[in-house]
Write an enzyme that holds these catalytic residues in place. Structure first.
Site, short mmCIF file in Angstrom:
data_model
loop_
_atom_site.label_atom_id
_atom_site.label_comp_id
_atom_site.label_asym_id
_atom_site.label_seq_id
_atom_site.Cartn_x
_atom_site.Cartn_y
_atom_site.Cartn_z
N LEU A 194 -108.41 45.35 -30.39
CA LEU A 194 -108.58 44.40 -31.48
C LEU A 194 -109.18 43.08 -30.99
O LEU A 194 -108.92 42.64 -29.87
CB LEU A 194 -107.23 44.13 -32.16
N CYS A 195 -109.90 42.45 -31.87
CA CYS A 195 -110.57 41.20 -31.54
C CYS A 195 -109.62 40.02 -31.78
O CYS A 195 -109.86 39.16 -32.64
CB CYS A 195 -111.85 41.06 -32.37
N THR A 196 -108.50 40.02 -31.06
CA THR A 196 -107.52 38.94 -31.12
C THR A 196 -106.78 38.88 -29.80
O THR A 196 -106.46 39.93 -29.21
CB THR A 196 -106.51 39.14 -32.27
N LEU A 235 -108.03 45.08 -39.05
CA LEU A 235 -109.35 45.28 -38.47
C LEU A 235 -109.89 46.70 -38.67
O LEU A 235 -110.82 47.11 -37.99
CB LEU A 235 -109.37 44.91 -36.99
#
Length: 411
Positions: A361-363, A401
């Site tokens: 995930l982009c976090t 996401l």
């Protein structure tokens, strides 16, 4: 540096064969092929059975043990638990549907939750499950539903006690709470139940969860039994069911010691001798979720990439917080701690390295292990997170996401 995992976290539940973790008698690599994808959750049927057997040996024989489905509502798990538990406790109409698809009789199922919708109440009344009343408004709704349906509901009063379960991961009593009816308000509720001529069953007293301190649980159980005994003369009919909650925790982190269930059982057995004098007809129930299923489950995810960033090694896997929010530290932890983790197809490998395991995930919150020392792993290897049988997939933001879903299997 963090150790690989505390031994109690998985070696007593899952076996090893060479470098492979074994789940339900099947090697992890073979199980991954059988499932057909990663990530996935796997729950060990034999581990569930063993846990219930151990619990029954420690508890008084007359005690009824209910499974709290919210911990893991996977239909196959619930079906298996129907053969082991004395009843179910559920928290939604969807959970009720799963429960009623099993052989568990409706008379042994109860429904709790502070915000039951009118449709859920009517479904529960029609099904014949016991509704744990959480407010005066909910009681009036039940009364109206009974008039409309021509059916008399089975009800119990969920009490918000003045005491709390000390040292709990989550406190659910002993103050201003959204759960249940404050104990000082219960006499008025009992009188209203009598006026409405509902089928009064008893009380539900749940004061906390994830507790590893036997003394705290013993104290809460004693106070719950005494509270019910004090209220008994005010009840519209004899107490038939008294659910004194659960709160039994499991160890997750280094330094956690397993709950001394024998100590809890011995104390409860002594207390029940006294309870019988005032609650002769009551079935005494404990309600457990995490304790029954938590250690029987694993989360399995595959390494997609291995990279070095400023001297630190990162293993990027195909699963993450969207499937296992608790392991990422974003489900109630104040200070993030690592769940017990292993490289499931390299259990016997001696060469170690310190790594960070992160999801796709982009976090920056998507961390499954932070600076853990594990067997040296490569792209394609299988990362296993233990203690994952409870509050895993259904307690996670699976649509975050728009990542692929995980699967669940009972083996």
């Amino acid at each position: 540096m963090n150790p690989i995992a505390p031994k109690h976290a998985f070696l007593d539940t899952f076996a090893e064969n060479g470098n492979e973790l074994m789940v339900g008698g099947t090697s992890l690599s073979r199980l991954a092929e059988r499932v057909g994808q990663t990530p996935f959750y796997a729950y060990d049927r034999q581990a569930l059975t063993r846990r219930m057997q151990q619990l029954r040996q420690a508890m008084p024989p007359e005690l009824k043990i209910h499974y709290a489905m919210k911990a893991n509502p996977m239909p196959a798990v619930v079906q298996h638990m129907a053969t082991l538990a004395d009843g179910f406790d559920l928290a939604s109409a969807d959970e009720m549907k799963v429960a009623l698809d099993t052989p568990m009789p409706a008379e042994h199922i109860s429904f709790a939750g502070p915000g039951k919708r009118p449709q859920e109440l009517s479904q529960a009344i029609a099904a014949g499950v016991t509704i744990n009343i959480e407010s005066a408004h909910e009681l009036e709704c039940i009364g109206k539903q009974c008039e409309n349906l021509g059916v008399n509901a089975k009800v119990a009063v969920r009490i918000n006690p003045a005491f709390e379960l000390k040292a709990s991961g989550m406190k659910m009593g002993g103050g201003a709470k959204q759960f249940g009816i404050d104990e000082e308000q219960v006499p008025v509720i009992l009188q209203r139940i009598k006026t409405l001529d509902l089928q009064f069953q008893g009380f539900h007293i749940y004061s906390g969860s994830q507790n590893l301190k036997a003394d705290s649980i013993i104290e809460a159980q004693q106070k719950s039994l005494q509270l019910a005994a004090n209220l008994s003369p005010l009840c519209p009919s004899p107490i038939r069911k008294l659910n004194i909650g659960g709160g039994f925790g499991i160890p997750y982190f280094p330094g956690d010691a397993p709950l001394a269930i024998e100590q809890v059982g011995n104390a409860l057995a002594s207390e029940l001798v006294l309870t019988r004098q005032s609650l002769a007809e009551a079935e005494i129930i404990i309600e457990l979720g995490r304790y029954l299923v938590g250690e029987a489950g694993i989360y399995v995810t595959r390494i997609l990439d291995k990279k070095i960033s400023r001297g630190q090694t990162f293993l990027v896997v195909d699963g993450g917080l969207h499937h296992h929010l608790a392991a990422s530290g974003n489900f109630g932890q104040v200070i993030r701690k690592n769940y017990p983790v292993a490289i499931g197809n390299k259990m016997g490998v001696q060469e170690l390295e310190t790594v960070n395991i992160v999801g796709p995930l982009c976090t920056p919150l998507d961390i499954l292990a932070d600076k853990m020392t594990l067997p040296k792993a490569e792209i394609g290897d299988l990362v296993v997170i233990f203690q994952s049988g409870a509050y895993g997939y259904t307690a996670s933001p699976s649509k975050f996401l728009s990542q692929p879903d995980a699967r669940e299997v009972l083996v």
